[in-house]
Design a protein around this motif. Structure first.
Motif, PDB file in Angstrom:
ATOM      1  N   PHE A  33       0.848  -1.176   0.000  1.00 27.88           N
ATOM      2  CA  PHE A  33       0.000   0.000   0.000  1.00 27.88           C
ATOM      3  C   PHE A  33       0.891   1.235   0.000  1.00 27.88           C
ATOM      4  O   PHE A  33       2.065   1.171   0.344  1.00 27.88           O
ATOM      5  N   ARG A  34       0.328   2.356  -0.399  1.00 28.51           N
ATOM      6  CA  ARG A  34       1.098   3.591  -0.521  1.00 28.51           C
ATOM      7  C   ARG A  34       0.821   4.523   0.652  1.00 28.51           C
ATOM      8  O   ARG A  34      -0.312   4.609   1.112  1.00 28.51           O
ATOM      9  N   GLU A  39       3.768   9.801   6.779  1.00 30.23           N
ATOM     10  CA  GLU A  39       3.109   8.607   7.301  1.00 30.23           C
ATOM     11  C   GLU A  39       4.106   7.467   7.460  1.00 30.23           C
ATOM     12  O   GLU A  39       4.067   6.732   8.460  1.00 30.23           O
ATOM     13  N   LYS A  40       5.026   7.335   6.508  1.00 25.37           N
ATOM     14  CA  LYS A  40       6.044   6.278   6.595  1.00 25.37           C
ATOM     15  C   LYS A  40       6.919   6.473   7.821  1.00 25.37           C
ATOM     16  O   LYS A  40       7.220   5.522   8.552  1.00 25.37           O
TER      17      LYS A  40
END
Length: 127
Positions: A33-34, A39-40
């Motif tokens: 998912f991206r 967020e990462k």
């Protein structure tokens, strides 16, 4: 014969090369998912703090965390469809042992639907 000069003998085979442990792998499906860069970073920080391996963290998060659902027609249709499938299984299971016809996936589906409905009910009652 000239094209063999540029190809290794392993590249000439028509069968794809397989990993030695491919058959022994318990988890052989990839889920992607991206996310944004921010967020990462947040996810990586949470994984680090958890002390789990990245794969274990994602599995635990996806399967066992409380889920927030925004009800819409697609959610309703999916739940109706899944409940219909479970009803068919239960109707076909008359006289059979429950564990023979009801899989772990069916149980997880039913549990998830129940959690969603309880959450919707609690929000509706508190509001």
């Amino acid at each position: 014969m000239a094209d063999k000069i540029y190809r290794r003998t392993t590249q000439l085979s028509d069968t794809p090369k397989r990993k030695d442990d491919e058959k022994a792998r318990k988890r052989n499906v990839i889920v992607n998912f991206r996310v944004s860069q921010k967020e990462k970073e947040l996810i990586d920080r949470r994984i680090e703090l958890s002390g789990l391996k990245k794969s274990d963290y994602f599995i635990e998060s996806c399967l066992y965390q409380k889920i927030l659902v925004k009800g819409n027609i697609r959610t309703s249709d999916t739940m109706r469809e899944q409940l219909g499938k479970i009803a068919e299984i239960l109707n076909a299971s008359e006289g059979k042992d429950f564990s023979d016809v009801f899989s772990q996936e069916d149980g997880m589906t039913l549990k998830t639907i129940a959690e969603i409905l309880l959450e919707i009910t609690n929000k509706g009652g508190a509001g």
